[in-house]
Design a protein around this motif. Structure first.
Motif, short mmCIF file in Angstrom:
data_model
loop_
_atom_site.label_atom_id
_atom_site.label_comp_id
_atom_site.label_asym_id
_atom_site.label_seq_id
_atom_site.Cartn_x
_atom_site.Cartn_y
_atom_site.Cartn_z
N UNK A 226 9.58 0.22 -20.96
CA UNK A 226 9.37 -0.50 -22.22
C UNK A 226 9.79 0.40 -23.36
N UNK A 227 11.01 0.21 -23.84
CA UNK A 227 11.51 1.06 -24.91
C UNK A 227 11.72 2.48 -24.44
N UNK A 228 11.02 3.43 -25.06
CA UNK A 228 11.19 4.83 -24.71
C UNK A 228 10.36 5.27 -23.51
N UNK A 229 9.40 4.46 -23.11
CA UNK A 229 8.52 4.81 -21.99
C UNK A 229 9.05 4.25 -20.68
N UNK A 230 8.84 4.97 -19.59
CA UNK A 230 9.11 4.43 -18.25
C UNK A 230 8.15 5.09 -17.26
N UNK A 231 7.85 4.36 -16.20
CA UNK A 231 6.91 4.86 -15.20
C UNK A 231 7.18 4.15 -13.88
N UNK A 232 6.62 4.71 -12.83
CA UNK A 232 6.79 4.10 -11.52
C UNK A 232 5.93 4.79 -10.49
N UNK A 233 5.85 4.17 -9.34
CA UNK A 233 5.09 4.75 -8.24
C UNK A 233 5.35 3.99 -6.96
N UNK A 234 4.96 4.60 -5.86
CA UNK A 234 5.17 3.94 -4.59
C UNK A 234 4.34 4.56 -3.48
N UNK A 235 4.19 3.80 -2.41
CA UNK A 235 3.46 4.27 -1.23
C UNK A 235 4.18 3.77 0.01
N UNK A 236 4.34 4.66 0.99
CA UNK A 236 5.03 4.31 2.24
C UNK A 236 4.25 4.84 3.42
N UNK A 237 4.12 4.01 4.45
CA UNK A 237 3.54 4.45 5.72
C UNK A 237 4.58 4.25 6.81
N UNK A 238 4.80 5.30 7.60
CA UNK A 238 5.69 5.22 8.75
C UNK A 238 4.94 5.70 9.98
N UNK A 239 4.85 4.82 10.96
CA UNK A 239 4.12 5.11 12.20
C UNK A 239 5.12 5.10 13.35
N UNK B 177 4.32 10.38 15.71
CA UNK B 177 4.25 10.96 14.36
C UNK B 177 3.83 9.88 13.37
N UNK B 178 2.92 10.26 12.48
CA UNK B 178 2.44 9.36 11.44
C UNK B 178 2.67 10.00 10.08
N UNK B 179 3.27 9.26 9.16
CA UNK B 179 3.53 9.77 7.81
C UNK B 179 2.96 8.84 6.76
N UNK B 180 2.34 9.46 5.74
CA UNK B 180 1.95 8.74 4.53
C UNK B 180 2.61 9.45 3.36
N UNK B 181 3.40 8.72 2.60
CA UNK B 181 4.10 9.29 1.46
C UNK B 181 3.74 8.51 0.20
N UNK B 182 3.41 9.25 -0.84
CA UNK B 182 3.09 8.63 -2.13
C UNK B 182 3.84 9.37 -3.23
N UNK B 183 4.19 8.65 -4.28
CA UNK B 183 4.89 9.26 -5.40
C UNK B 183 4.57 8.53 -6.68
N UNK B 184 4.68 9.24 -7.79
CA UNK B 184 4.49 8.65 -9.10
C UNK B 184 5.32 9.39 -10.13
N UNK B 185 5.81 8.66 -11.13
CA UNK B 185 6.62 9.26 -12.18
C UNK B 185 6.26 8.62 -13.51
N UNK B 186 6.26 9.43 -14.57
CA UNK B 186 6.08 8.92 -15.92
C UNK B 186 7.00 9.70 -16.84
N UNK B 187 7.65 8.99 -17.75
CA UNK B 187 8.61 9.65 -18.63
C UNK B 187 8.67 8.99 -20.00
N UNK B 188 9.25 9.75 -20.93
CA UNK B 188 9.37 9.27 -22.31
C UNK B 188 10.62 9.90 -22.91
N UNK B 189 11.37 9.12 -23.64
CA UNK B 189 12.54 9.70 -24.28
C UNK B 189 13.41 8.64 -24.93
#
Length: 679
Positions: A191-204, A222-234
């Motif tokens: 939204x304008x100068x701001x941006x953000x995001x995130x996600x979650x993944x499970x792999x079994x 093997x079991x994997x749980x991956x999470x991520x998040x990002x926030x930015x401004x500019x």
């Protein structure tokens, strides 16, 4: 047949690729090693890019599944630890730099575990640069760089989701257990100068029984749980963003039951990885810009060994040496660069890089810390419109190992006309000793390995050249051919040897020279709805016994042993149907090597070989609603699982020679892609 029927019933949701016009634009843009974003054609480096669209069309659940079709890239598996290593143009994983948004990733040792520990659903594109990038990216960039670029800024709200079901060979059970099950949910907002995001993944991954019986499996679950998040401004002149990636991974290695005492030895490997990144850029004028990246990574791997008694159904901790371990690795990293355009013909980029690596654990002596400081400068000179020259120097100081004081490089690009380019480069590469090589300490009933804190850095002289010609450009028809070659000469190669103080102990030593050489020929064709590419590479690896007269030789020992590779990628779009059909194929030729073997109690040099193999994926996608796309396909069409190998040792710490485990046979997958965006 029942398993396949169940598989094709249980596909859920997966995010769809971006619009075709956006994907085409992204495919031609690179940032690795550049002063600013520019097209592949204008880059002074030879860069290969893999778009997010191609990643999705392959049905890949990790980065390894994306790269296994690329020329010059080869994988090797450690079935004991459940890990996969990568080789680029004949050089092993420790010489390959893996970056996430330009920031190096922590690994325990030479094996690049990080390639299988990145959420493939967050990737915008992958950039591969062959040849030393030590001036810009420092240690480990000897063979080249694999830079994984993640998705960041968006101008609206986007929701994506993915679920994919896949067989593991002939083994499958819906949603959980046998097979491979992957689900992802992601959100992006701007939204304008701001941006953000995130996600979650499970792999079994349920593992693969293979030729084993009982509880033991050839491929560990093997079991994997991956999470991520990002926030930015500019805005127009500056931008800053923070990103966090988290991994929780567990690998289970169950042992068979000893019929004598009804006990089994079970091992569990648990990994946690936190990757923090803070990056920013500022462009106060058209001639001046600043870029900075600050990262902290925390990586832990816990090994737990239990003895299970099936008579009493109880478990106890094993008291054997090395049975329990907690290894910790952390890295603090900073890189800052300034880009200044003196004139249309001269651009200057000075920079500074600081890296602090720390480690501790039962298999590491003490709690060592390595501080690495570097100042580098490069410039881009364009004396005439058709010539680009980029010289560079890197000055290094390290707190532990003996580093080369100066690393030089020079890259040149000639644009003969709009359809014909020539690139030639020379670079001095280096690889710092890893913490594991300096301070590893592991003694048990079957291991006697000790690190060597007196190791020197490896270094190399490398020459690379490539010629690209767009031979046809008529209407919708495009045909391009590229020819390239490379030669690398290494000194102080780090290898395993025997301790001079005690020949019963193995240690790391600087002894071997090593060379690699080869050439590559690539063809790409685009015509209407068809895109196709065919490539050939011939990789030569140095035979260290070629000049050695200390041993008997059963065959002639040339200076190089050669392996060919051929790949082909074909994609056809059925535009009226909203469908795409894709074929990804690769042939990897026989890999010869010379090794020592005891024949009649005499050490002799003999030729060993790992068999050639064919690998192919066939995939299809079909849009079924404006928000949903169906993906399905066959992976490993030729049903490869293990390769015949005549070497006494397959080349890994936990190998014992014999057949080399590569895959788990032919598999089938199905998934649904979901993408909704608020305009």
């Amino acid at each position: 047949m029942k398993q396949l029927t169940a598989l094709f019933i249980c596909g859920l949701l997966c995010h769809e690729s971006m619009a075709q016009d956006t994907t085409v634009q992204l495919r031609d843009v690179v940032v690795t090693g550049q002063y600013q974003q520019q097209s592949v054609k204008n880059s002074v480096y030879k860069v290969r890019t893999i778009s997010s669209e191609r990643i999705q069309l392959r049905g890949a659940t990790d980065v390894l599944g994306v790269l296994n079709n690329e020329l010059g890239i080869r994988f090797s598996n450690d079935a004991t630890l459940g890990e996969t290593d990568v080789e680029l143009m004949g050089m092993s994983g420790q010489s390959v730099k893996v970056l996430l948004d330009g920031v190096p990733l922590v690994d325990r040792g030479s094996t690049k575990q990080s390639l299988s520990q990145i959420d493939v659903n967050t990737i915008e594109r992958i950039e591969i640069v062959e040849g030393p990038m030590s001036v810009i990216y420092g240690t480990d960039a000897l063979a080249g760089v694999i830079n994984i670029i993640t998705k960041k800024r968006t101008e609206h709200l986007t929701v994506t989701a993915r679920a994919q079901e896949e067989t593991v060979g002939r083994e499958y059970r819906p949603l959980d257990g046998k097979g491979l099950h992957s689900e992802h949910l992601g959100l992006q907002w701007g939204n304008g100068k701001w941006f953000a995001g995130g996600g979650f993944t499970r792999t079994d991954f349920g593992g693969w029984q293979g030729q084993f019986t009982g509880r033991k499996k050839e491929w560990h679950p093997k079991n994997q749980y991956l999470a991520n998040g990002i926030i930015g401004y500019g805005g127009h002149q500056w931008e800053a963003w923070y990103r966090l990636d988290y991994l929780d991974e567990s690998i289970k290695s169950l042992g068979d039951i000893n019929t004598g005492n009804y006990r089994s030895t079970d091992q569990y490997y648990n990994t946690n990885r936190y990757t923090h990144q803070l990056q920013g850029s500022w462009k106060p004028t058209e001639r001046l810009s600043f870029n900075g990246a600050l990262s902290y990574q925390d990586y832990t791997r816990k090994t737990k060994t239990n003895i299970k008694d099936f008579r009493t159904n109880t478990e106890t901790r094993s008291q054997d040496d090395g049975a329990q371990d907690l290894s910790k690795f952390n890295m603090l990293f900073f890189r800052g660069t300034v880009q200044y355009k003196l004139s249309d013909a001269v651009m200057l980029q000075p920079g500074i890089e600081i890296k602090r690596d720390g480690s501790s654990g039962q298999r590491i002596e003490g709690s060592p810390v390595i501080n690495d400081y570097a100042v580098f400068v490069s410039s881009e000179l364009k004396p005439v419109s058709w010539l680009n020259i980029r010289p560079g120097l890197r000055f290094i100081h390290n707190s532990v190992y003996s580093a080369p004081p100066v690393i030089p490089s020079i890259n040149t690009k000639w644009a003969f006309n709009k359809d014909m380019d020539l690139r030639v480069s020379y670079a001095r590469g280096f690889r710092a000793p890893a913490l594991r090589e300096l301070y590893f300490y592991f003694f048990d009933a079957s291991h006697s390995i000790k690190g060597n804190p007196a190791l020197k850095a490896e270094y190399s002289h490398s020459v690379n050249g490539s010629f690209t010609w767009q031979a046809l450009r008529r209407g919708e028809l495009r045909y391009t051919v590229a020819l390239s070659g490379f030669y690398n000469d290494f000194d102080n190669l780090i290898d395993i040897g025997y301790s001079a103080a005690d020949p019963t102990i193995s240690t790391y030593i600087n002894v071997n020279k090593f060379r690699t050489t080869g050439g590559m020929l690539e063809h790409t064709l685009s015509w209407k709805a068809l895109e196709a590419g065919v490539g050939l590479v011939w990789v030569g690896r140095y035979n260290r016994f070629s000049d050695d007269t200390a041993y008997n030789k059963t065959t002639a020992t040339p200076a190089f042993v050669w392996t060919p590779e051929v790949n082909a990628n074909i994609s056809y779009r059925f535009r009226r149907l909203g469908a795409t059909l894709n074929v990804f194929y690769k042939y990897t030729g026989e890999r010869p090597t010379y090794e020592l073997a005891a024949i009649n109690n005499v050490e002799v040099v003999h030729l060993a070989k790992t068999a050639a193999f064919h690998y192919a994926d066939v995939t299809a996608s079909k849009r079924i609603t404006p928000y949903l796309t169906l993906n399905a396909g066959v992976k490993n069409l030729f049903d490869v699982d293990r390769l015949k190998n005549t070497a006494a040792d397959a080349g890994q710490a936990h190998s014992t020679g014999g057949p080399v485990l590569m895959w788990y046979g032919r598999s089938y997958f199905l998934g649904l892609n979901f993408r909704w965006a608020k305009k």
